[in-house]
Design a protein around this motif. Structure first.
Motif, PDB file in Angstrom:
ATOM      1  N   LEU A   1       0.855  -1.184   0.000  1.00  0.00           N
ATOM      2  CA  LEU A   1       0.000   0.000   0.000  1.00  0.00           C
ATOM      3  C   LEU A   1       0.893   1.237   0.000  1.00  0.00           C
TER       4      LEU A   1
ATOM      5  N   LEU B   1       1.220   4.785   0.629  1.00  0.00           N
ATOM      6  CA  LEU B   1       0.471   5.808   1.361  1.00  0.00           C
ATOM      7  C   LEU B   1       0.610   7.199   0.744  1.00  0.00           C
ATOM      8  N   SER B   2       1.565   7.373  -0.177  1.00  0.00           N
ATOM      9  CA  SER B   2       1.743   8.682  -0.801  1.00  0.00           C
ATOM     10  C   SER B   2       0.752   8.920  -1.934  1.00  0.00           C
TER      11      SER B   2
ATOM     12  N   ALA C   1      -5.438  -1.467   7.368  1.00  0.00           N
ATOM     13  CA  ALA C   1      -4.525  -0.443   6.839  1.00  0.00           C
ATOM     14  C   ALA C   1      -5.136   0.266   5.638  1.00  0.00           C
ATOM     15  N   VAL C   2      -5.743  -0.509   4.743  1.00  0.00           N
ATOM     16  CA  VAL C   2      -6.360   0.072   3.544  1.00  0.00           C
ATOM     17  C   VAL C   2      -7.526   0.984   3.929  1.00  0.00           C
TER      18      VAL C   2
ATOM     19  N   TRP D   1      -6.370   4.263   5.270  1.00  0.00           N
ATOM     20  CA  TRP D   1      -5.904   5.087   4.131  1.00  0.00           C
ATOM     21  C   TRP D   1      -7.102   5.699   3.393  1.00  0.00           C
TER      22      TRP D   1
ATOM     23  N   CYS E   1      -8.688   8.381   5.547  1.00  0.00           N
ATOM     24  CA  CYS E   1      -7.819   9.565   5.595  1.00  0.00           C
ATOM     25  C   CYS E   1      -8.071  10.472   4.389  1.00  0.00           C
ATOM     26  N   HIS E   2      -8.375   9.855   3.245  1.00  0.00           N
ATOM     27  CA  HIS E   2      -8.616  10.618   2.019  1.00  0.00           C
ATOM     28  C   HIS E   2     -10.097  10.948   1.821  1.00  0.00           C
TER      29      HIS E   2
END
Length: 309
Positions: free
Chosen positions: A38, A40-41, A71-72, A75, A78-79
């Protein structure tokens, strides 16, 4: 292009949903999260995301699928992506301790339960609980670790034997045994935090209660000729527990779930399992004319349309 992205680790369980999405013409994509990386950037693709990760993934050699999914999902959140059954739902999927805390917080009765890490404390916890009692795994699914014991000595013999099932997270639950007057439990299905139907599940053959046909095929104690009758959708099920469950789902940001309960001999309804990766028995649904995966596909269709505006 905006799509509905389906996060899962079991193609057999997800196939009916993908078929329903195809029928409705909903653009979609599978995210099979077993192993991978994954970045993250990078930003996630547009669309919505539906989490169907299962607590029993390790039984299919997908040991770290829930951790990967967590984790996904972090992410995605977060977006600002729309996630149905987000991180909180996954937390409850992989921990019955978390489930019971969420249920009790809403005033929903659960069986008395003692969580034990490792083996050494099991006998003491069982003695404190009193016989009869059952064991189950904290991170389970498919009835993992569920056994009925009539005495502490019986448990000690099991723990010392080669047949002892070590929980994947190390946590064994010692739980109050609910003696029901009839061998069945009730499972209430919700989609979009709305009640869809309740199904009566016959427990005469054991504790493997996953409704999917694939689960029934895995159970050597249930042949195909009898498994259809194991699940019967209850017509006009109406009980105050429905609104209690809706309140709990809303409080925990869970969109899709099957919630299981059992009624004791003294008439108390105990809730003991929340399945955020819920499946449906197709034969029972066809007999009743009610379809859970179709309801999920319609939910994803409407959410995707709203997100794409």
């Amino acid at each position: 292009m905006h799509k509905a992205h389906i996060i899962h680790e079991n193609r057999e369980w997800s196939a009916p949903l993908l078929e329903a999405l195809e029928t409705l013409g909903v653009p979609h994509e599978e995210w099979f999260l077993d192993e991978g990386s994954l970045d993250l950037s990078k930003a996630p693709p547009p669309g919505i995301f539906y989490n169907r990760m299962s607590a029993s993934s390790h039984t299919r050699d997908h040991r770290y699928a829930p951790e990967y999914a967590a984790a996904v999902i972090a992410w995605l959140e977060c977006h600002g992506r729309r996630v149905l059954n987000p991180g909180r739902a996954l937390q409850l999927e992989v921990s019955k301790v978390a489930q019971y805390a969420a249920l009790e917080a809403q005033g929903i009765l659960t069986p008395r339960t003692i969580a034990v890490v490792g083996k050494s404390g099991l006998s003491k916890a069982a003695a404190e609980m009193g016989a009869p009692f059952i064991t189950k795994h904290n991170r389970a699914g498919k009835g993992l670790g569920v056994r009925l014991f009539q005495s502490v000595d019986e448990l000690e013999q099991y723990v010392a034997s080669d047949s002892f099932e070590v929980p994947i997270d190390g946590i064994t639950l010692i739980q109050q045994y609910i003696a029901a007057p009839e061998p069945f439990i009730t499972r209430c299905e919700f989609v979009g935090q709305e009640f869809v139907y309740a199904v009566r599940v016959d427990t005469s053959d054991g504790f493997l209660l996953c409704p999917a046909d694939e689960c029934q095929d895995e159970d050597a104690t249930v042949c195909p000729a009898t498994s259809a009758a194991k699940f019967e959708i209850i017509e006009d099920f109406d009980d105050p527990i429905i609104e209690d469950y809706r309140r709990m789902l809303i409080a925990n940001d869970i969109h899709v779930a099957g919630i299981e309960n059992i009624i004791s001999a003294d008439g108390k309804r105990y809730t003991y399992d929340i399945n955020t990766n819920t499946n449906y028995n197709p034969r029972a649904e066809h007999r009743a004319g009610k379809f859970g995966m179709r309801a999920i596909a319609q939910l994803l269709q409407s959410d995707l349309a709203a997100t794409a505006k």
